[in-house]
Design a protein around this motif. Structure first.
Motif, PDB file in Angstrom:
ATOM      1  N   GLY A  55      27.775  28.736  42.299  1.00  0.00           N
ATOM      2  CA  GLY A  55      26.883  29.907  41.791  1.00  0.00           C
ATOM      3  C   GLY A  55      28.201  31.231  41.399  1.00  0.00           C
ATOM      4  N   MET A  56      29.202  30.409  40.668  1.00  0.00           N
ATOM      5  CA  MET A  56      30.349  31.297  40.254  1.00  0.00           C
ATOM      6  C   MET A  56      29.952  32.032  38.995  1.00  0.00           C
ATOM      7  SD  MET A  56      33.882  29.240  40.369  1.00  0.00           S
ATOM      8  CE  MET A  56      33.221  28.142  39.741  1.00  0.00           C
ATOM      9  N   GLY A  57      30.199  33.326  39.005  1.00  0.00           N
ATOM     10  CA  GLY A  57      29.975  34.131  37.694  1.00  0.00           C
ATOM     11  C   GLY A  57      31.231  34.136  36.933  1.00  0.00           C
ATOM     12  N   PRO A  58      31.140  35.130  35.897  1.00  0.00           N
ATOM     13  CA  PRO A  58      32.236  35.317  35.024  1.00  0.00           C
ATOM     14  C   PRO A  58      33.428  35.756  35.551  1.00  0.00           C
ATOM     15  CG  PRO A  58      30.631  36.782  34.562  1.00  0.00           C
ATOM     16  CD  PRO A  58      29.991  35.863  35.485  1.00  0.00           C
ATOM     17  N   SER A  59      34.635  35.654  34.896  1.00  0.00           N
ATOM     18  CA  SER A  59      36.031  36.533  35.477  1.00  0.00           C
ATOM     19  C   SER A  59      35.523  37.836  35.608  1.00  0.00           C
ATOM     20  CB  SER A  59      36.993  36.023  34.522  1.00  0.00           C
ATOM     21  OG  SER A  59      37.173  34.755  34.391  1.00  0.00           O
ATOM     22  N   PRO A  60      36.106  38.139  36.619  1.00  0.00           N
ATOM     23  CA  PRO A  60      36.069  39.950  37.028  1.00  0.00           C
ATOM     24  C   PRO A  60      36.856  40.696  36.073  1.00  0.00           C
ATOM     25  CG  PRO A  60      37.140  38.835  38.444  1.00  0.00           C
ATOM     26  CD  PRO A  60      36.868  37.865  37.884  1.00  0.00           C
ATOM     27  N   THR A  61      36.435  41.755  35.807  1.00  0.00           N
ATOM     28  CA  THR A  61      37.425  42.835  34.968  1.00  0.00           C
ATOM     29  C   THR A  61      38.484  43.238  35.600  1.00  0.00           C
ATOM     30  OG1 THR A  61      35.863  44.425  35.461  1.00  0.00           O
ATOM     31  CG2 THR A  61      35.456  43.904  33.446  1.00  0.00           C
ATOM     32  N   LYS A  62      39.507  43.451  35.109  1.00  0.00           N
ATOM     33  CA  LYS A  62      40.831  43.953  35.644  1.00  0.00           C
ATOM     34  C   LYS A  62      40.658  45.129  36.416  1.00  0.00           C
ATOM     35  CE  LYS A  62      45.831  43.901  34.174  1.00  0.00           C
ATOM     36  NZ  LYS A  62      45.993  42.624  34.999  1.00  0.00           N
ATOM     37  N   GLY A  63      41.263  44.949  37.825  1.00  0.00           N
ATOM     38  CA  GLY A  63      41.014  45.920  38.683  1.00  0.00           C
ATOM     39  C   GLY A  63      39.946  45.603  39.741  1.00  0.00           C
ATOM     40  N   GLU A  64      38.757  44.759  39.250  1.00  0.00           N
ATOM     41  CA  GLU A  64      37.693  44.442  39.968  1.00  0.00           C
ATOM     42  C   GLU A  64      37.597  43.064  40.795  1.00  0.00           C
ATOM     43  OE1 GLU A  64      34.675  46.674  40.021  1.00  0.00           O
ATOM     44  OE2 GLU A  64      36.092  47.956  39.030  1.00  0.00           O
ATOM     45  N   GLU A  65      38.899  42.392  40.647  1.00  0.00           N
ATOM     46  CA  GLU A  65      38.929  41.178  41.396  1.00  0.00           C
ATOM     47  C   GLU A  65      38.864  41.471  42.989  1.00  0.00           C
ATOM     48  OE1 GLU A  65      41.868  41.504  37.932  1.00  0.00           O
ATOM     49  OE2 GLU A  65      41.618  42.644  39.465  1.00  0.00           O
ATOM     50  N   ASP A  66      38.020  40.287  43.590  1.00  0.00           N
ATOM     51  CA  ASP A  66      38.054  40.092  44.957  1.00  0.00           C
ATOM     52  C   ASP A  66      39.231  39.208  45.359  1.00  0.00           C
ATOM     53  OD1 ASP A  66      37.536  39.413  47.616  1.00  0.00           O
ATOM     54  OD2 ASP A  66      35.456  39.838  47.173  1.00  0.00           O
TER      55      ASP A  66
END
Length: 221
Positions: A55-66
């Motif tokens: 259930g991977m979603g899209p790449s996170p926006t910059k600064g929102e990475e976990d």
């Protein structure tokens, strides 16, 4: 470089056509990772990664990475609603039990009977075979997305692979920037041509013999 990116997306868009609602899909690194960008809003699928995400979603926006959430290639990802985490043993268990509907992989070579060689060029350093061996054997459909020729201009579709095999007789569909081939009992079947390439171009650049579909689909730019 712009042209190259468009070609990559053109191949990813064609691969995305193979994905149907409700499927569990495993994507290799490189061009296959572009496939989710080409799925319609209506197509709900679970993207699976060997490191333990379904259930991977899209790449996170910059600064929102976990920093704890990445795909098998180590790149940051997000989780979709209903997604789940497991350890990699369970993730591989899902593959080995045949729970993955489609895997979309890159490759170094594919033979005319569907052998896959995508893990090592002898003498080069590699991180290892990864999940490709299991995926190639156990996914219900194996799609290879790759350039038609290597950077020296040698065909990557060959009568028999000269590179070490990942798995034999496993590939169902080959998508290159020039054409689409189905792997059949009778060898390769050319079913589609991408603009601007002609049948003659494909014959010249393909290392093995292939049959031609009666109705070859022409895919525009």
């Amino acid at each position: 470089m712009g042209m190259g990116v468009d070609i990559r997306n053109q191949m990813a868009r064609r691969a995305a056509e193979e994905i149907q609602n409700g499927m569990v899909v495993n994507l290799g690194i490189g061009i296959p990772s572009l496939v989710p960008n080409h799925l319609s809003e209506e197509t709900k699928v679970m993207f699976h990664a060997e490191n333990g995400i379904t259930g991977m979603g899209p790449s996170p926006t910059k600064g929102e990475e976990d920093e704890n959430l990445c795909n098998a290639g180590g790149f940051p990802v997000t989780l979709t609603c209903g997604g789940s985490y497991t350890d990699s043993a369970i993730a591989f268990g899902m593959i080995r039990r045949g729970k993955v509907d489609i895997t979309i992989l890159g490759s170094l070579q594919v033979s005319q009977n569907g052998d896959l060689a995508n893990w090592i060029v002898p003498g080069k350093k590699v991180p290892g075979m990864g999940g490709a061996m299991e995926l190639a054997q156990k996914a219900k459909k194996v799609i290879v997305v790759m350039n038609h020729c290597d950077k020296n201009g040698n065909p990557k579709i060959v009568p028999a692979c000269s590179l070490p095999l990942t798995s034999s007789k496993c590939v169902d569909l080959i998508i290159t920037e020039m054409a689409v081939f189905k792997v059949t009992e009778d060898g390769l079947l050319l079913t589609e041509l991408f603009a601007p390439y002609s049948l003659e171009n494909v014959v010249t650049k393909t290392g093995s013999e292939f049959n031609k579909s009666e109705n070859i689909r022409r895919i525009p730019y």
